[in-house]
Write a protein that holds these residues in place. Structure first.
Motif, short mmCIF file in Angstrom:
data_model
loop_
_atom_site.label_atom_id
_atom_site.label_comp_id
_atom_site.label_asym_id
_atom_site.label_seq_id
_atom_site.Cartn_x
_atom_site.Cartn_y
_atom_site.Cartn_z
N ILE A 132 0.77 -0.98 0.00
CA ILE A 132 -0.02 0.18 0.02
C ILE A 132 0.66 1.12 -0.14
CG2 ILE A 132 -0.16 -0.08 2.60
CD1 ILE A 132 -3.12 1.15 2.00
N ASP A 133 0.81 2.24 -0.97
CA ASP A 133 1.39 3.48 -1.12
C ASP A 133 2.83 3.09 -0.98
OD1 ASP A 133 -0.86 5.03 -1.23
OD2 ASP A 133 -0.75 5.51 0.80
N GLY A 134 3.36 1.91 -1.99
CA GLY A 134 4.65 1.69 -1.78
C GLY A 134 5.40 0.96 -0.46
N ARG A 135 4.64 0.54 0.22
CA ARG A 135 4.86 0.16 1.65
C ARG A 135 4.74 -1.47 1.33
NH1 ARG A 135 1.29 3.90 3.73
NH2 ARG A 135 0.43 2.57 5.16
N ILE A 159 -3.57 3.01 7.73
CA ILE A 159 -4.36 2.74 6.67
C ILE A 159 -5.93 3.33 6.71
CG2 ILE A 159 -5.38 1.13 5.10
CD1 ILE A 159 -3.05 -0.74 5.96
N GLU A 163 -8.76 3.90 0.87
CA GLU A 163 -7.47 3.73 0.04
C GLU A 163 -7.29 2.58 -0.73
OE1 GLU A 163 -3.31 4.86 2.00
OE2 GLU A 163 -4.85 4.86 3.98
N THR A 164 -6.44 2.39 -1.64
CA THR A 164 -6.45 1.26 -2.59
C THR A 164 -5.23 0.36 -2.00
OG1 THR A 164 -7.52 2.26 -4.50
CG2 THR A 164 -6.00 0.38 -4.74
N LEU A 165 -5.25 -0.91 -2.13
CA LEU A 165 -4.16 -1.84 -1.71
C LEU A 165 -4.03 -3.04 -2.53
CD1 LEU A 165 -5.36 -4.30 0.04
CD2 LEU A 165 -5.33 -2.77 1.81
#
Length: 233
Positions: A132-135, A159, A163-165
């Motif tokens: 998620i978000d590069g994490r 989170i 949000e998209t994951l």
């Protein structure tokens, strides 16, 4: 998708395990709320009554001394895989004090059930790789359906809803399977956080085969655990 259905008590009661959290509301004859609080299911007698734990509240104790004409409203969430919310109105039959404080409420002829999910969710247990978000982080897949799932993460992961994951499941097929979805809800769960995920349209196309594999792996794991316990015993 939300659908509403009407069930008889005989069809409804088996979906309520003892200890199920409930909300209990008491109303006057004019429908004005006199009390509302948390309770739990203690038990029931089919076609007769349902037993609730008496919420601890001094004002409620006073109200329960005379419940003639008052209406009881009970709500809760069934153990169904569809995440069904139920509600019914009835009247109090008796207030018991032994072996514990309980309220016996007459079973109504029917119960309203509101199904909040379009697909049944199945309990699974699988470690997945969350992105998620590069994490990147390890997370636990706790249930799965054709349209969504629940993932548990540590409380250190921040989170938000909307949000998209993405998450990747390894060692299930000959190759890793990646799913993408939107976070629909975030709730505290023990020492961590549980995310309710709705799959993207692209991910739904591979959810059926994945669900079958996950259920099989989960059942095999449970069988192996039972066998191990039997061997030790």
């Amino acid at each position: 998708m939300k659908t509403t259905d009407i069930l008889t008590p005989s069809a409804f009661l088996p979906t309520l395990p003892v200890g199920t959290p409930l909300t209990f509301e008491l109303r006057y004859k004019d429908k004005i709320k006199a009390f509302g609080g948390a309770s739990r299911l203690i038990g029931y007698r089919e076609k007769k009554y349902i037993l609730l734990e008496t919420p601890t509240d001094p004002e409620l104790s006073k109200l329960l001394t005379d419940t003639s004409g008052m209406q009881a409203v009970v709500r809760g969430l069934t153990s169904s895989r569809y995440g069904e919310i139920f509600a019914f109105k009835s009247h109090i039959l008796s207030v018991l004090h032994r072996p514990e404080k309980m309220i016996a409420i007459a079973l109504p002829p029917q119960v309203s059930i509101h199904r909040m999910r379009s697909d049944a969710r199945y309990a699974v247990s699988r470690i997945v790789h969350l992105i998620i978000d590069g994490r990147k982080a390890l997370a636990k897949l706790s249930d799965f359906s054709l349209s969504g799932c629940a993932i548990r993460v540590s409380s250190s992961q921040f989170i938000d809803e909307g949000e998209t994951l993405k998450f990747v499941i390894n060692a299930l097929f000959d190759h890793p399977v990646e799913f993408e979805g939107t976070v629909m809800n975030v709730t505290s769960n023990g020492e961590g956080v549980q995310l309710g995920i709705k799959f993207s349209d692209a991910s739904k196309s591979k959810s059926r085969d994945t669900l079958a594999k996950l259920i099989l792996a989960f059942e095999l794991s449970a069988d192996n655990s039972t066998s191990a316990v039997s061997t030790v015993s």
